[in-house]
Motif scaffolding. Sequence first.
Motif, PDB file in Angstrom:
ATOM      1  N   UNK A 125      48.369  51.582  21.324  1.00  0.00           N
ATOM      2  CA  UNK A 125      49.622  51.637  21.453  1.00  0.00           C
ATOM      3  C   UNK A 125      50.155  50.369  21.964  1.00  0.00           C
ATOM      4  N   UNK A 126      49.433  49.698  23.037  1.00  0.00           N
ATOM      5  CA  UNK A 126      49.796  48.391  23.645  1.00  0.00           C
ATOM      6  C   UNK A 126      50.103  47.354  22.545  1.00  0.00           C
ATOM      7  N   UNK A 127      49.472  47.227  21.639  1.00  0.00           N
ATOM      8  CA  UNK A 127      49.429  46.313  20.571  1.00  0.00           C
ATOM      9  C   UNK A 127      50.733  46.751  19.816  1.00  0.00           C
ATOM     10  N   UNK A 128      50.907  48.203  19.528  1.00  0.00           N
ATOM     11  CA  UNK A 128      52.097  48.546  18.625  1.00  0.00           C
ATOM     12  C   UNK A 128      53.473  48.234  19.391  1.00  0.00           C
ATOM     13  N   UNK A 129      53.461  48.456  20.683  1.00  0.00           N
ATOM     14  CA  UNK A 129      54.682  48.052  21.125  1.00  0.00           C
ATOM     15  C   UNK A 129      55.165  46.795  21.243  1.00  0.00           C
ATOM     16  N   UNK A 130      54.174  45.798  21.230  1.00  0.00           N
ATOM     17  CA  UNK A 130      54.320  44.464  21.097  1.00  0.00           C
ATOM     18  C   UNK A 130      54.692  44.028  19.751  1.00  0.00           C
ATOM     19  N   UNK A 131      54.397  44.833  18.706  1.00  0.00           N
ATOM     20  CA  UNK A 131      54.701  44.481  17.406  1.00  0.00           C
ATOM     21  C   UNK A 131      56.177  45.164  17.269  1.00  0.00           C
ATOM     22  N   UNK A 132      56.585  45.817  17.807  1.00  0.00           N
ATOM     23  CA  UNK A 132      57.793  46.739  17.627  1.00  0.00           C
ATOM     24  C   UNK A 132      59.073  45.760  17.196  1.00  0.00           C
ATOM     25  N   UNK A 133      59.480  45.978  16.235  1.00  0.00           N
ATOM     26  CA  UNK A 133      60.722  45.318  15.724  1.00  0.00           C
ATOM     27  C   UNK A 133      61.902  46.042  15.707  1.00  0.00           C
ATOM     28  N   UNK A 134      62.646  46.321  16.729  1.00  0.00           N
ATOM     29  CA  UNK A 134      63.663  46.869  16.726  1.00  0.00           C
ATOM     30  C   UNK A 134      64.748  46.743  15.428  1.00  0.00           C
ATOM     31  N   UNK A 135      65.245  47.958  14.969  1.00  0.00           N
ATOM     32  CA  UNK A 135      66.006  47.703  14.037  1.00  0.00           C
ATOM     33  C   UNK A 135      67.692  47.988  14.197  1.00  0.00           C
ATOM     34  N   UNK A 136      68.291  48.019  13.539  1.00  0.00           N
ATOM     35  CA  UNK A 136      69.678  48.343  13.673  1.00  0.00           C
ATOM     36  C   UNK A 136      70.355  47.339  14.763  1.00  0.00           C
ATOM     37  N   UNK A 137      71.854  47.586  15.112  1.00  0.00           N
ATOM     38  CA  UNK A 137      72.794  46.504  15.698  1.00  0.00           C
ATOM     39  C   UNK A 137      72.329  46.455  17.276  1.00  0.00           C
ATOM     40  N   UNK A 189      72.556  38.123  17.564  1.00  0.00           N
ATOM     41  CA  UNK A 189      73.212  38.835  18.871  1.00  0.00           C
ATOM     42  C   UNK A 189      72.205  39.726  19.758  1.00  0.00           C
ATOM     43  N   UNK A 190      72.107  40.681  18.911  1.00  0.00           N
ATOM     44  CA  UNK A 190      71.266  42.000  19.460  1.00  0.00           C
ATOM     45  C   UNK A 190      69.795  41.504  19.456  1.00  0.00           C
ATOM     46  N   UNK A 191      69.236  40.827  18.547  1.00  0.00           N
ATOM     47  CA  UNK A 191      68.036  40.339  18.738  1.00  0.00           C
ATOM     48  C   UNK A 191      67.633  39.476  19.904  1.00  0.00           C
ATOM     49  N   UNK A 192      68.813  38.662  20.311  1.00  0.00           N
ATOM     50  CA  UNK A 192      68.630  37.870  21.556  1.00  0.00           C
ATOM     51  C   UNK A 192      68.662  38.763  22.791  1.00  0.00           C
ATOM     52  N   UNK A 193      69.495  39.843  22.860  1.00  0.00           N
ATOM     53  CA  UNK A 193      69.711  40.464  23.865  1.00  0.00           C
ATOM     54  C   UNK A 193      68.402  41.378  24.156  1.00  0.00           C
ATOM     55  N   UNK A 194      67.858  41.795  22.929  1.00  0.00           N
ATOM     56  CA  UNK A 194      66.534  42.667  23.119  1.00  0.00           C
ATOM     57  C   UNK A 194      65.483  41.942  23.610  1.00  0.00           C
ATOM     58  N   UNK A 195      65.471  40.529  23.262  1.00  0.00           N
ATOM     59  CA  UNK A 195      64.416  39.766  24.021  1.00  0.00           C
ATOM     60  C   UNK A 195      64.778  39.473  25.321  1.00  0.00           C
ATOM     61  N   UNK A 196      66.032  39.335  25.773  1.00  0.00           N
ATOM     62  CA  UNK A 196      66.101  39.204  27.198  1.00  0.00           C
ATOM     63  C   UNK A 196      65.841  40.392  28.021  1.00  0.00           C
ATOM     64  N   UNK A 197      65.979  41.778  27.423  1.00  0.00           N
ATOM     65  CA  UNK A 197      65.908  42.852  28.212  1.00  0.00           C
ATOM     66  C   UNK A 197      64.271  43.229  27.943  1.00  0.00           C
ATOM     67  N   UNK A 198      63.462  42.870  27.380  1.00  0.00           N
ATOM     68  CA  UNK A 198      61.985  43.060  27.266  1.00  0.00           C
ATOM     69  C   UNK A 198      61.695  44.094  26.210  1.00  0.00           C
ATOM     70  N   UNK A 199      62.643  44.504  25.284  1.00  0.00           N
ATOM     71  CA  UNK A 199      62.405  45.329  24.312  1.00  0.00           C
ATOM     72  C   UNK A 199      61.746  44.618  23.098  1.00  0.00           C
ATOM     73  N   UNK A 200      61.900  43.262  22.721  1.00  0.00           N
ATOM     74  CA  UNK A 200      61.363  42.638  21.835  1.00  0.00           C
ATOM     75  C   UNK A 200      60.608  41.424  22.266  1.00  0.00           C
ATOM     76  N   UNK A 201      59.476  41.051  21.709  1.00  0.00           N
ATOM     77  CA  UNK A 201      58.446  40.161  22.119  1.00  0.00           C
ATOM     78  C   UNK A 201      59.116  38.733  21.344  1.00  0.00           C
TER      79      UNK A 201
END
Lengths: 268, 281, 317
Positions: free
Chosen positions: A256-268, C55-67
Amino acid sequence: MADGTLAIYRRLVAAQVRSQAQYRASFLVELCGTVLFASVDVLAVLVVFRVARSVGGFEFRAVFLMAALSTCAFALADLTVGSIERIRAYVRTGLLDAVLVRPLGALPQLLAADVAPKRVGRVLFGIGLVGVAAHTARLDLTPARWLLLLVTPVAGAVLFGAIFVASATVAFWWIDSGEFAAALTYGGRDLTSYPMTVYGGLFRRVFAYGLGFAFVGYYPALALLGRRDPLGLPAVTGWLGPVVALGAAGVAASAWKVAIRHYRSTGS
Amino acid sequence: MRPVTATVARPDMTTLRMYAAVAAAEFRRYATYRQAMVAAMFTNSVFGFLRCFVLLAVAGGAAGGAAAGYPRDRLATYVWIGQGLLGTVNIWSPPELAERIRTGDVVADLLRPVNPVMAYLAADLGRFGYAAVTRLVIPIAVGAVAFDLYAPAHPVTYPLFVGSVLCATVVCFACRYLVNATAYWLLDSRGPQIGWVAVSSALSGMAFPLAFLPAPLTTALYLATPLPYLIQVPADVLVERHPPATMAAMVAGQVAWAAVMLAAARLVQRRAERRVVIQGG
Amino acid sequence: MTVIDVRGLRKDFTVRVKAGRFRREARTVAAVDGVDLAVEAGEMLGYIGPNGAGKSTTLKMLTGVLYPSAGHVRVCGLEPVPRRTRLARRIGVVFGQRSQLWWDLPLRESFELLRHVYRVPATDHRTRLKWYRDLLDLDAFADLPVRQLSLGQRMRGELTAALLHGPEVLFLDEPTIGLDVVSKQAVRGFLADLRDAGDTTVVLTTHDLADIERLCRRLVVIDHGRVVHDGTLERLHERYGSRRRVVVDLDEPLATPVDLPGATVESVSADGLRISYALDSATAGALVARLAAVASLRDISVVEPDIEDVVARLYRA
C-alpha cells in the motif's frame, strides 16, 4: 494521542452509518442480499455432498467446518476492509486526492469512510455457521481448542483483509484491472471452503501456501478435529494462522505504501 | 403479424440494417476494452482451476468415480465451458438499463424510432459476438492445457452448441431486461438485482451441475424457470450428456424460453412506457 | 517569510503510446518541467495556464498528493509527501470538482466531523464557524444534506470546510468552475476579504481570468510545464505589448490628429469625431490634458487591456 486517532475513525464510521441509514429500504434489501449470497456459497458445499461421500479425503462434517471458518473470516474482512475494492474508482476519478489532503492515514481513512454496515448480516450468518459447524463436527473442545476456534476467524479475516488491500493496490498500476482483484478475494473465499487436498500441483502451492489460504480454514480445522495433515505438515501448523495473517498484513501494508507513492492523480 | 409484402419489406430491411449497425458498434466497443478482458480472463481462469479441482475431487469421492453421471473429463469440460459462458452469456452484467431508468436517461432511448428491447438486444448480440471469440474460447483453451477435456463425439454437437450458446444469450438478455425494468416501478432496483444474481449463480448450473440437486427440484427448474437454459444446457450440449436428439430437444426448449422471455420483456417495456407517458417522464 | 519554496520541480509521467498494431511504447512526458516558485506569507497568487499545462499537477505536489520526480519543495517548511499528514493540518485545499464534504449528511455535520479530523479546539472552531457563517451566509442551507445543495452553496461549504482549521496556506483548484454569475461574485468577494485580512496565503488556479483580475496581484503563468510569466498583471501586459487605450469623443473634428509623445493613434472614426489612442508610456491624464488644450472634448473613456487576449496570445506563443 493514539486514543484520539481511534475516536476520529469511530466518528468517520458513525458518519457513514448515518449516511446509509437514510436509505432504509435499500439498506434492508442489501442486508438480506449479503446473507442470501453467503447462504448460496454454503449451499454449494452442502450440494456437493449429495453426490460424494467425501471430498479430498474428508467427510462432510470436516469440510463443513472448514467452509464455516472461511465464511466467517471472509465476512469479517468484507465488513471491515471489503470496501477497499472501490479504490479502483478512486484512482480512476482522482477522488483519492481529497483523501490525501486530510491529516489522517489514507488507508484507515478510506476503510472508515466507506465501511458498509449492510455486511453485518453476513458476519452474523458466519458466526452462526461456525457454531453450527462446531456442533455438527462434535468437536472435543479443550480450552486450547476453544481459543483456536475463536482466534481462527479473526486471523482468517486479517489474511483476507491483507489480500483485499494488496490486490486493490494493483489498481494504482493497472487502472483497467477490472475483476482481477476478485480472483484473489472472492476466489480465496471459495478456495478456502474446501480442504487443500482437493487442489493440485502449482495451483495448490501458490494459493494454499504462497498466499496463505491454507491457514484460513483447512489447518485450523485439522487441529480442531485432531486430524493429521495428509499433505504432511506437522500438527502445530493449525496454530500458525495468526502468524501467517500478520505476515500477510505486513506485506499488504508495504504494498500500500509503495502504491500511494506511485499514485498518479488524473483529471484536472 | 402483418403479412410481408414488397412495400413493408423495404423498411424492415432498413430496420434490420440498423440493428446490425448497433450490434457492430457494440462489437467494436468491447474490442477496445482489451485490458479489462485480460483481467477477466485471469479471474475466469483462477475460478476455473478452483471449481475444476473441487468437482474432480467430488467425482473422486463419489461411487464409481463419476459425479451424478459426469465422468472426470466431462466434468472438467463442464467447468471450463461454464467459465467461458459466464462472460459470454453475461449473467452478471452491470445494471446499465436500470441506471438509465433511475437517472432518466432512458427517455433518450424512448425517443428513438425503434423498439428499445430489440435495440438493446442488438447491442447485446454485438457484445456477444466479441465475447464468443474471446471470453468463451480462452477459458476452454486454458482448461485444455491444464486438464484432460472431453472432445465431442458427434459432429452435430458443434452446430448445436453454437445455437445453444446464442439462445442462452438471448434468454439471459431477456431475463436481465426484466430485472432492470423493475426500476421503472421501484426506481431502486437493487432488490431484484441481488435476487437475480443470487438465483442465477446458484441455479443456472454455474456453481455446480444441476444434476447434483434432488431430481424433483431439477425437473421443476427445467420446466418452470429459464435458469437451466443459461449455463446448464449449453454446457451439457458440448459434453454430450444426452444423445443428440435429446440435446436438440433441449435447445428447442431454449428457443421457446427465448421467445417467451423476449415477449415478456416487450410487454413489460410497453407497460412501462405507458407509465412514463402518464407520469410525464 | 517564504511559505512556499519550490525549486526545479519536475513531474514525469510515463504514457503508453501505440506503436504499430500490437506494440505499445512507454514514453516519458514531463507534466511539470522545472518550476521555480517562492510565495511569501499573505500573498494571493494566481496560477494559470491552458489545459494540461501542469497547474493541477503542481498543486498536487505542493499538497502531498503526488510525489515529485525531482526538485525541491517546501510548504510551511515541510516536505509535502513524507510529512503529508502533518502538512495537512496547516493547509486547506479546495478541489473545484471533488467534494471534501459528506454527501449524504447535513453540511453542519461535515463541519463537525472535520473539527475532529483536524483536532481543532472547540472554541476556535466556534469562532471561525461563526465568522464564515456570516461571511458566506451558510445558515440558509447548513441543515440540508450536501447532495441537495446547489453548486454555489456547495462551494461555499467547501471553502468553509477548507478554512475551519485555520490553515496557513489555502490551495484553490478552480473554485469558480461551473458556478453561476451570482455565486462567482459571492466566492470572489469572500476571497477578496480573505486576502485583505492577510492571514492566509492563497494559491489559486483558475480558468476564469476575471478571478485573477479581481483577486491576484501576482500572476504565475505556466505552459508545457514551465513558468512563462511570474509577476504582476501590469508586467504581463507590458511584456506582451498590450496597452491601455484612451478613446476621446470630440465636438468637432480636428484637421490632423494630435500626435502625442508616449501614445499612438490607433484609429480615427470616419467623421473624425472619435479618436482612439494606445498608451505606450504616457499616462491617460497627460494625454487628456494635452488634448483638452487643442480641442473641446465631449467624452473620454479609458479601456483596460483585455487579459483574455494577452493570455490567449501567451498560450499560442
